[in-house]
Design a protein around this motif. Structure first.
Motif, mmCIF file in Angstrom:
data_model
loop_
_atom_site.group_PDB
_atom_site.id
_atom_site.type_symbol
_atom_site.label_atom_id
_atom_site.label_comp_id
_atom_site.label_asym_id
_atom_site.label_seq_id
_atom_site.Cartn_x
_atom_site.Cartn_y
_atom_site.Cartn_z
ATOM 1 N N LEU A 1 -15.001 4.559 2.726
ATOM 2 C CA LEU A 1 -15.246 3.886 4.419
ATOM 3 C C LEU A 1 -16.214 2.271 3.242
ATOM 4 O O LEU A 1 -16.277 2.832 1.761
ATOM 5 N N ASN A 2 -15.219 1.575 3.606
ATOM 6 C CA ASN A 2 -15.348 0.066 2.653
ATOM 7 C C ASN A 2 -14.653 0.168 1.799
ATOM 8 O O ASN A 2 -14.687 -0.912 0.251
ATOM 9 N N SER A 3 -13.426 1.013 1.800
ATOM 10 C CA SER A 3 -12.536 1.290 0.254
ATOM 11 C C SER A 3 -11.015 0.526 0.327
ATOM 12 O O SER A 3 -10.795 0.555 2.104
ATOM 13 N N TRP A 4 -10.443 -0.531 -0.489
ATOM 14 C CA TRP A 4 -9.139 -0.170 -0.529
ATOM 15 C C TRP A 4 -8.641 1.092 -0.365
ATOM 16 O O TRP A 4 -8.301 1.764 -0.649
ATOM 17 N N ILE B 1 -8.458 -2.588 5.029
ATOM 18 C CA ILE B 1 -10.134 -1.396 4.328
ATOM 19 C C ILE B 1 -10.450 -0.837 5.420
ATOM 20 O O ILE B 1 -10.326 -0.922 6.637
ATOM 21 N N ARG B 2 -10.638 0.086 4.747
ATOM 22 C CA ARG B 2 -11.804 0.605 5.537
ATOM 23 C C ARG B 2 -12.637 0.820 6.466
ATOM 24 O O ARG B 2 -13.295 0.176 5.497
ATOM 25 N N ARG C 1 -3.903 9.976 10.513
ATOM 26 C CA ARG C 1 -2.785 11.208 9.510
ATOM 27 C C ARG C 1 -2.090 11.023 9.046
ATOM 28 O O ARG C 1 -0.955 11.877 7.970
ATOM 29 N N PHE C 2 -0.899 9.921 9.737
ATOM 30 C CA PHE C 2 0.200 9.854 9.502
ATOM 31 C C PHE C 2 0.191 8.906 8.548
ATOM 32 O O PHE C 2 1.192 8.604 7.473
ATOM 33 N N LEU C 3 -0.790 8.311 7.547
ATOM 34 C CA LEU C 3 -0.529 7.194 6.690
ATOM 35 C C LEU C 3 -1.333 7.909 5.012
ATOM 36 O O LEU C 3 -2.236 8.424 5.116
ATOM 37 N N TRP C 4 0.080 7.806 4.581
ATOM 38 C CA TRP C 4 -0.785 8.198 2.541
ATOM 39 C C TRP C 4 -0.918 7.187 2.118
ATOM 40 O O TRP C 4 0.370 6.086 2.064
ATOM 41 N N GLY C 5 -1.553 7.117 0.900
ATOM 42 C CA GLY C 5 -1.778 5.984 0.238
ATOM 43 C C GLY C 5 -2.789 6.597 -0.818
ATOM 44 O O GLY C 5 -2.848 7.430 -1.353
ATOM 45 N N ARG C 6 -2.890 5.278 -1.650
ATOM 46 C CA ARG C 6 -3.796 5.311 -2.877
ATOM 47 C C ARG C 6 -5.090 4.732 -2.789
ATOM 48 O O ARG C 6 -4.902 3.148 -1.930
ATOM 49 N N SER C 7 -6.296 4.788 -2.476
ATOM 50 C CA SER C 7 -7.566 4.648 -2.451
ATOM 51 C C SER C 7 -8.104 3.674 -3.398
ATOM 52 O O SER C 7 -7.783 4.038 -4.748
#
Length: 236
Positions: free
Chosen positions: A167-170, A202-203, A228-234
């Protein structure tokens, strides 16, 4: 047999019962699921192909792929691609993803319709058309949804799903899972909200009705399925 699966066409590559079509679909799905780097189970293949084939037909197709040494099943019932199966599956993905690129960039097919159009057209490509599309998409390393073109790029090892991001991360979207392509409404939802590869989010703390993200000043609520379709880098 590998070449027949890879170069399957509606004219000379499919028998009267559509058996090879289902085999090809199963190989395609197992290849895509393998990109997730998690165990691939037959139940996932059944779920993915539920609108195209009944479970008994999918079971038979998986057995035939195993007999042809394109996949194998371990003692825990996890499906794996053989080297030959991985090469055949990668060629299917390469053709489709380059075709998606061509449809979107050159023919201007709407983003949310590209996957289904490419899925329909890819098995019908002649060698001549495949070569032309290869040439016209020479600079492409991903499809319009950010999924890598085999032989030109790979899934980034640091990718993760949005649902696993603190939570609260990019979170920077890198790609849309190919399973989303089976649902053009889901793709249209993502498009209209600007949730495409390269978009920073931002989650935020979840709402009672789904997962919450913030894009610029826009608060967006996603269902768990779409999230669950969204992939990325945190990035914290």
């Amino acid at each position: 047999m590998t070449l027949r699966i890879v170069q399957l066409s509606g004219i000379d590559g499919t028998d009267s019962n559509g058996t090879e079509d289902i085999e090809r679909d199963c190989l395609d799905v197992v290849t895509v699921l393998s990109e997730r780097r998690e165990p691939v189970m037959a139940a996932q293949v059944f779920h993915w192909l539920r609108a195209r084939a009944l479970p008994p037909s999918v079971t038979l197709a998986l057995r035939r792929l195993e007999q042809k040494r394109l996949i194998w099943c371990d003692d825990t019932h996890v499906l794996h691609l053989t080297d030959e199966g991985a090469a055949a599956g990668a060629q299917i993905l390469r053709r489709r993803r380059l075709l998606e690129r061509f449809l979107y960039d050159t023919l201007k097919v709407p983003w949310h319709e590209v996957y289904r159009e490419a899925k329909h057209l890819e098995p019908l490509l002649s060698p001549l058309m495949e070569a032309r599309i290869e040439a016209l998409t020479a600079d492409a390393t991903t499809c319009p949804y950010g999924n890598p073109v085999p032989g030109r790029s790979d899934v980034h090892p640091d990718e993760q799903l949005l649902v696993t991001t603190p939570l609260n991360s990019w979170f920077i979207i890198s790609r849309i899972d190919e399973e989303a392509g089976e649902d053009s409404c889901a793709l249209q939802f993502l498009w209209t909200r600007g949730l495409r590869p390269g978009t920073p989010l931002i989650r935020r703390p979840d709402a009672h009705d789904g997962l919450v993200v913030q894009r610029a000043d826009w608060r967006i609520v996603l269902s768990r399925r779409i999230a669950r379709f969204l992939w990325g880098r945190s990035k914290l």
